[in-house]
Design a protein around this motif. Structure first.
Motif, mmCIF file in Angstrom:
data_model
loop_
_atom_site.group_PDB
_atom_site.id
_atom_site.type_symbol
_atom_site.label_atom_id
_atom_site.label_comp_id
_atom_site.label_asym_id
_atom_site.label_seq_id
_atom_site.Cartn_x
_atom_site.Cartn_y
_atom_site.Cartn_z
ATOM 1 N N LEU A 68 0.860 -1.180 0.000
ATOM 2 C CA LEU A 68 0.000 0.000 0.000
ATOM 3 C C LEU A 68 0.901 1.236 0.000
ATOM 4 O O LEU A 68 1.182 1.826 1.040
ATOM 5 N N PRO A 69 1.385 1.649 -1.192
ATOM 6 C CA PRO A 69 2.318 2.778 -1.283
ATOM 7 C C PRO A 69 1.697 4.082 -0.803
ATOM 8 O O PRO A 69 0.472 4.242 -0.785
ATOM 9 N N ARG A 70 2.562 5.013 -0.431
ATOM 10 C CA ARG A 70 2.111 6.351 -0.034
ATOM 11 C C ARG A 70 1.242 6.924 -1.150
ATOM 12 O O ARG A 70 1.546 6.780 -2.328
ATOM 13 N N GLY A 71 0.140 7.544 -0.777
ATOM 14 C CA GLY A 71 -0.759 8.129 -1.766
ATOM 15 C C GLY A 71 -1.822 7.173 -2.281
ATOM 16 O O GLY A 71 -2.631 7.546 -3.130
ATOM 17 N N ARG A 72 -1.815 5.940 -1.814
ATOM 18 C CA ARG A 72 -2.844 4.972 -2.211
ATOM 19 C C ARG A 72 -3.778 4.729 -1.035
ATOM 20 O O ARG A 72 -3.439 4.989 0.103
ATOM 21 N N ALA A 73 -4.960 4.234 -1.318
ATOM 22 C CA ALA A 73 -5.947 3.928 -0.285
ATOM 23 C C ALA A 73 -6.505 2.536 -0.557
ATOM 24 O O ALA A 73 -6.191 1.920 -1.570
ATOM 25 N N ILE A 74 -7.346 2.075 0.341
ATOM 26 C CA ILE A 74 -7.979 0.765 0.187
ATOM 27 C C ILE A 74 -9.340 0.942 -0.466
ATOM 28 O O ILE A 74 -10.128 1.796 -0.070
ATOM 29 N N ALA A 75 -9.592 0.143 -1.476
ATOM 30 C CA ALA A 75 -10.919 0.061 -2.091
ATOM 31 C C ALA A 75 -11.458 -1.327 -1.753
ATOM 32 O O ALA A 75 -10.709 -2.298 -1.689
#
Length: 142
Positions: A68-75
């Motif tokens: 989960l890289p910086r700038g990503r979120a969970i969908a």
């Protein structure tokens, strides 16, 4: 298709749930859960409690470096592809800046008692959405 490490949580869940069902009810019910997209991180199975209202699940999740890289979120989506509302609160980071541990909130649809629903969580670009109002959703349950 060869299995990748990201399939292991799904496989553990998929193998444990039928075994549990067999032990408790003498039957096996399969729940389809395709973790096939490149950004899919894990799958899980929700079991209904008979509630007729949307339920908010809040749980912690650990991630490997880079998942989960910086700038990503969970969908979140059902195994059938229906999008579910989800919220990510990253608590700790790996040295590369990716999430190490996050608290996830997920709006699950009402499920009848014993009904099962496959959920897939994946990494995605953040979407501007109103945060889940946990106080409003738990108020009727008090």
């Amino acid at each position: 298709m060869p299995l990748a490490r990201r399939h292991l949580p799904f496989l553990a869940t998929a193998l444990a749930v039928p075994s549990l069902a067999r032990a408790q009810a003498g039957i096996v019910r399969q729940v389809p859960m395709p973790c096939l997209r490149p950004d899919d991180l894990l799958g899980m199975v929700l079991e209904g409690n008979g509630s007729t209202a949307e339920t908010i699940l809040v749980f912690g999740q650990a991630f490997r470096p880079g998942d989960l890289p910086r700038g990503r979120a969970i969908a979140a989506r059902t195994a059938m592809g229906q999008a579910l509302r989800a919220q990510t609160e990253v608590k700790t980071l790996h040295p590369d800046g990716s999430a190490r541990f996050a608290v996830l909130s997920l709006a699950a649809p009402p499920l009848g008692r014993g009904a099962r629903l496959g959920i897939v969580l994946s990494a995605t670009a953040p979407v501007a959405a109103a945060p889940l109002d946990l106080a409003r959703l738990v108020a009727p349950r008090r």
